[in-house]
Design an enzyme around this catalytic site. Structure first.
Site, mmCIF file in Angstrom:
data_model
loop_
_atom_site.group_PDB
_atom_site.id
_atom_site.type_symbol
_atom_site.label_atom_id
_atom_site.label_comp_id
_atom_site.label_asym_id
_atom_site.label_seq_id
_atom_site.Cartn_x
_atom_site.Cartn_y
_atom_site.Cartn_z
ATOM 1 N N GLU A 170 0.186 23.196 61.525
ATOM 2 C CA GLU A 170 1.656 22.819 62.047
ATOM 3 C C GLU A 170 1.819 21.651 62.875
ATOM 4 O OE1 GLU A 170 0.093 26.030 62.162
ATOM 5 O OE2 GLU A 170 1.296 27.631 61.406
ATOM 6 N N ALA A 179 4.847 28.813 56.449
ATOM 7 C CA ALA A 179 6.104 29.161 56.279
ATOM 8 C C ALA A 179 6.853 28.149 55.431
ATOM 9 C CB ALA A 179 6.790 28.877 57.801
ATOM 10 N N GLY A 205 1.540 30.027 58.179
ATOM 11 C CA GLY A 205 2.081 31.367 58.305
ATOM 12 C C GLY A 205 1.348 32.068 57.396
ATOM 13 N N GLU A 245 -1.547 33.262 59.203
ATOM 14 C CA GLU A 245 -1.205 34.205 60.268
ATOM 15 C C GLU A 245 -0.862 35.546 59.565
ATOM 16 O OE1 GLU A 245 1.719 31.303 61.222
ATOM 17 O OE2 GLU A 245 0.994 31.406 63.378
#
Ligand code: CAA
Length: 258
Positions: free
Chosen positions: A132, A65, A109, A112
């Site tokens: 993260e 992200a 992300g 993911e």
């Protein structure tokens, strides 16, 4: 459709979504996530498309992200925005197979997003991780749930609590990726795989995906009943007659998706 953060291409039944923010190693900002979602929904309805590939650059599938976009947000803001909910909902709604073609970094992300796809083909250069924890947060787009289901608790805990990266060979051993191919041949291999699927009978492909996903959501008894009923239902298609008769007549089937 015009996009700013992704490229879209269609060739012989296969659609390619290429993440395209090279200056940020394809970090998933709000615009990119929204464009990926929009593209997926539209390709799912496109009769010329039988399989979808999501890929990035040679250096990065996606490095997570977008940290710069999130860094100064408050708890109340991220809670209200809930920005990863929409993309997970899109993946849950897509009927056609989505393949992740991963070269380089697939972190946070990015890992993911790859796991939200139906399967992952990795280049030898691929590196997966959920870093993260090193940013003072935890995975937020499915990492703690999908990674644990795919590779098991011990290895998922290792990845999520240390934030370390896994190379392609370890990811294949762990079952995170289905195949590893030479980095320079990634797109060629994935195109061939996706094209093979796109030439199959779409009703059987859609239901095969649904039945396989059901294994992660239900008990074995219920899953086996679901699978048998889906198997039975495919005998209502012309493509089942064509596929089985083509085998008996020693010829290639001509599926009509009906
Ligand atoms: N968000 C925003 N920008 C990012 C980014 C990210 N996730 N990852 C890389 N970038 C940017 C860098 O800031 C840099 O930009 P500038 O040139 O403007 O400084 C550019 O991309 C190139 O990155 P690096 O210089 O860091 O490249 P590198 O080759 O030295 O390192 C890397 C590559 C190891 C992937 C490193 O960039 C890195 O660690 N990135 C962050 C990985 C990460 O922590 N991801 C998790 C994000 S949080 C998340 O994903 C939450 C969730 O669950 C949804």
């Amino acid at each position: 459709m015009t996009f700013e953060t992704i490229l879209l291409d269609k060739q012989e039944g296969v659609a390619f979504i290429t993440l395209n923010r090279p200056e940020a190693l394809n970090a998933l900002n709000a615009a990119l996530l929204s464009e990926v979602g929009e593209a997926l929904l539209s390709l799912d309805k496109d009769d010329d498309v039988g399989a979808i590939v999501i890929t990035g650059s040679e250096k990065a599938f996606a490095a997570g992200a977008d940290i710069k976009e999130m860094a100064e947000q408050s708890f109340a803001e991220v809670l209200k925005e809930d920005k990863f909910a929409a993309i997970n909902a899109v993946f849950a709604a897509i009927h056609k197979p989505v393949i992740a073609a991963v070269s380089g970094y697939a972190l946070g992300g990015g890992c993911e997003l790859a796991m939200a796809c139906d399967f992952i083909i990795a280049a030898e250069s691929a590196k997966f991780g959920q870093p993260e924890i090193k940013l003072g947060v935890i995975p937020g787009m499915g990492g703690s749930q999908r990674l644990t289901r795919i590779i098991g608790k011990s290895k998922a805990m290792d990845m999520i609590l240390t934030g370390r990266m896994m190379d392609a060979a370890e990811a294949e051993r762990a079952g995170l990726v289905s195949r590893i191919v030479p980095t320079e041949d990634l797109i060629e291999h994935v195109t061939e795989i996706a094209r093979g699927i796109a030439h199959l009978s779409l009703p059987s492909v859609i239901l095969a995906k649904e039945a396989t996903n059901r294994a992660l959501e239900t008990t074995l008894t219920e899953g086996l009943i679901f699978e048998r009923r889906v198997f039975h239902s495919l005998f209502a298609t012309n493509d089942q007659k064509e596929g089985m008769n083509a085998f008996i007549e020693k010829r290639q089937p001509q599926f009509k998706n009906s």
